[in-house]
Design an enzyme around this catalytic site. Structure first.
Site, PDB file in Angstrom:
ATOM      1  CD  GLU A  69     -50.851 -29.528  -7.025  1.00 20.45           C
ATOM      2  OE1 GLU A  69     -50.710 -30.469  -6.221  1.00 20.45           O
ATOM      3  OE2 GLU A  69     -51.914 -29.317  -7.647  1.00 20.45           O
ATOM      4  CG  ASN A 114     -53.765 -33.507  -4.131  1.00 19.37           C
ATOM      5  OD1 ASN A 114     -54.635 -32.836  -3.592  1.00 19.37           O
ATOM      6  ND2 ASN A 114     -54.051 -34.487  -4.972  1.00 19.37           N
ATOM      7  CG  ASN A 214     -55.169 -28.879  -1.581  1.00 19.45           C
ATOM      8  OD1 ASN A 214     -55.802 -28.098  -2.284  1.00 19.45           O
ATOM      9  ND2 ASN A 214     -55.006 -30.161  -1.925  1.00 19.45           N
ATOM     10  CD  GLU A 215     -58.665 -31.276  -3.339  1.00 18.82           C
ATOM     11  OE1 GLU A 215     -58.058 -32.376  -3.405  1.00 18.82           O
ATOM     12  OE2 GLU A 215     -59.186 -30.731  -4.327  1.00 18.82           O
ATOM     13  CE1 TYR A 286     -60.045 -29.946  -9.483  1.00 19.58           C
ATOM     14  CE2 TYR A 286     -59.584 -28.793 -11.546  1.00 19.58           C
ATOM     15  CZ  TYR A 286     -59.250 -29.090 -10.226  1.00 19.58           C
ATOM     16  OH  TYR A 286     -58.139 -28.512  -9.662  1.00 19.58           O
ATOM     17  CD  GLU A 340     -57.508 -27.574  -6.572  1.00 18.66           C
ATOM     18  OE1 GLU A 340     -57.898 -28.564  -7.243  1.00 18.66           O
ATOM     19  OE2 GLU A 340     -56.692 -27.665  -5.643  1.00 18.66           O
ATOM     20  CD  GLN A 409     -52.201 -27.231 -11.280  1.00 15.11           C
ATOM     21  OE1 GLN A 409     -51.048 -26.964 -11.538  1.00 15.11           O
ATOM     22  NE2 GLN A 409     -52.529 -28.234 -10.489  1.00 15.11           N
TER      23      GLN A 409
END
Length: 566
Positions: A69, A114, A214-215, A286, A340, A409
């Site tokens: 990212e 993001n 994304n999200e 996460y 993720e 990442q």
């Protein structure tokens, strides 16, 4: 990637969570009544692959993906640093490229995260001197656009990785996605494809897998939506993209985490509406040790059992996807893209963002936003590596539904690879469990029968101390056993029996390849630029007989890998 107090970890209470009841154990695992105290040299656990064992599924190569990212120094100072001594003609760091290849990464999600929800993909193509500078609202930084899709395609060609490309559903949508698809994959002869050729890439990039946003459920996300709003938007975009190229594999945004109030219902709403043109739904999770500042023992034990949460996460999303299939009278399963996952000490970022918001609230500000600042640069411990090894075991044990995954990442930003500006690059502790699975997990995945002592966790109740997975490539006659001891206090000795491997009688005998152990007496030990090999896997002293049986002792907080062949 979620921001500011939105991360769920094994120690976080969220609506609907039953702290007092144990989470279900992984498939094929039973908890024994053996005490977790006593002589560790006496076997108190077992891992067995029975003759009638059926595989979970074939091991999908995309399970060993990663994520790049435009965040902090992941791109600038990570994969791209033109002034670095190892930089090539494109500005790519060769030392980082070498480590990416050693890590075994197969597919990389790009450019967000993001970041993508306020990104104009056109800003990153053509001559660098003509590219505009933009403000990135996700991470409060200045984006130079020195790297874009053309550059990342060239990087991926050198790294030997597939690209999973994300499109902006925050400030843009249908037309921008179709234009980007034409630019990236179109045959010469149309406006956008000819622009790609003019920019030096004659052949179509053949990017097959696309993330549609994304999200989008997250209030931190630019342009976030309700489930119904996103369901309608993704249905239109997915339909149009497949009209342009029917062979695409499209990923819808799932919930940003299990803590979200719409977790499960979001997936059902979105997948029911857009089922026909979707292939995957994303999963993000996460984990971190909530007690890392005080080194609280109970928090460490919960952290070590983080895979219990991942198992429940997979079950919840799979169930929602199956309900969507049934509602559409469909025949295909929507697969999970766990694009993720990993260990992220998000409390550190939350503190940093709190400070930024407090300062920003004091009137208007006109100072420039920083370029590629040091953000989210977690330095991982031996315990973090054991947890990531455990999470990889879980992904492999559920690869019938999880057909793609991106460890978040890749470089510098919550990453297995660290790189200093104008300096060295090195492997974090988390590098090793990922690399072992990525390089050696082939063929079919099996969830072995496990008998294990139990450990008590505040988050999940009593859970097995031992977890494991086996992969076996019958044609190549190579296999891999990955196992973890999630007990924070006690070693456990395992008897391992692989005699039920398919085709083994015709192979004659099994032979031991490399066996290694990752463990440190100090679970908080780390690798740094000054001591890049402080934590590395060490040889595991075991002997395997011809029928594939052996005994191994796993210290508290440890991970092992055993390579074998016929």
């Amino acid at each position: 990637m979620t921001t500011h107090n939105s991360q769920y970890s094994a120690e976080t209470t969220h609506p609907g969570k039953q702290e007092s009841s144990p989470a279900p154990t992984a498939a094929g695992t039973t908890a024994s009544n053996v005490s977790t105290t006593g002589n560790a040299t006496t076997p108190d656990a077992s891992i067995a692959l029975n003759a009638d064992a059926t595989p979970v599924a074939d091991v999908p190569p995309r399970l060993f993906g990663s994520f790049v990212e435009h965040l902090g120094r992941c791109v600038y100072g990570g994969i791209y640093e033109p002034s670095h001594p190892t930089a090539d003609e494109n500005g790519f760091r060769q030392d980082v490229l070498d480590l990416v290849k050693e890590l075994g990464v197969t597919c990389v999600r790009y450019p967000g995260g993001n970041f993508v929800s306020n990104y104009n993909w056109e800003d990153g193509i053509g001559p660098r001197e003509n590219r505009p500078m933009r403000r990135d609202l996700a991470w409060h930084c200045t984006e130079t656009n020195e790297m874009g899709i053309d550059d990342f395609y060239r990087w991926s060609q050198k790294a030997g990785t597939e690209i999973m490309l994300a499109v902006n559903m925050g400030t843009r949508g249908l037309k921008a996605a179709l234009d980007e698809l034409e630019y990236v994959n179109g045959a010469p002869g149309t406006a956008w494809a000819d622009q790609r050729v003019a920019n030096g890439i004659e052949e179509p990039m053949d990017i097959k897998m696309w993330c549609i946003g994304n999200e989008m459920d997250g209030p931190w996300q630019v342009g976030h939506m309700s489930p119904e709003e996103y369901a309608g938007a993704v249905d239109k975009v997915a339909h149009a993209m497949k009209l342009a190229e029917s062979g695409l594999e499209l990923v819808a945004c799932g919930s940003s985490g299990a803590y979200m109030p719409t977790f499960g219902t979001w997936e059902k709403t979105v997948l029911t509406k857009a089922y026909e043109n979707l292939d995957f739904v994303s999963c993000h999770a996460y984990y971190f040790d909530r007690g890392h500042k005080t080194r609280a023992a109970a928090s460490m034990q919960d952290f070590l059992a983080s895979s219990e949460d991942m198992t429940k996460f997979i079950a919840t999303v799979s169930d929602a996807a199956d309900q969507a299939r049934e509602a559409n009278n469909g025949t295909k399963d929507i697969a999970l893209s766990f694009d993720e996952w990993g260990v992220w000490y998000s409390d550190k970022w939350n503190e940093q963002e709190d400070q930024w918001k407090a300062e920003a609230a004091q009137g208007l500000h006109h100072e420039p936003w920083p370029k590629s600042p040091h953000l989210l640069e977690d330095i991982y411990t031996a315990a973090d590596a054991v947890v990531e090894g455990s999470l990889m075991i879980t992904l492999l044990k559920h690869c019938d539904r999880v057909r793609s995954a991106s460890r978040a990442q890749l470089v510098n930003v919550i990453a297995p690879i660290m790189a200093e500006e104008h300096g060295p690059a090195w492997r974090q502790t988390t590098f090793y469990p990922f690399a072992e699975a990525a390089l050696h997990a082939r063929g079919q995945a099996y969830a072995p029968a496990i008998s294990s002592p139990t450990i008590h966790t505040e988050a999940y109740g009593d859970v097995p101390a031992i977890d494991a997975v086996v992969t076996w490539d019958e044609q190549a006659r190579t296999g891999l056993l990955l196992a973890v001891n999630r007990d924070a206090n006690t070693p456990h000795t395992l008897t391992i029996d692989l005699s039920g491997l398919p085709g083994l009688p015709g192979l004659g005998t099994l032979a031991l390849g490399k066996a290694q152990l990752l463990h440190e007496d100090d679970p908080y030990r780390t690798n740094t630029a000054e001591a890049p090999e402080a934590v590395t896997p060490q040889p595991l002293g075991i002997a395997m007989n011809a029928t594939g049986t052996c005994t191994a002792t796993l210290p508290a907080i440890s991970w092992i890998s055993v390579e074998f062949h016929g």
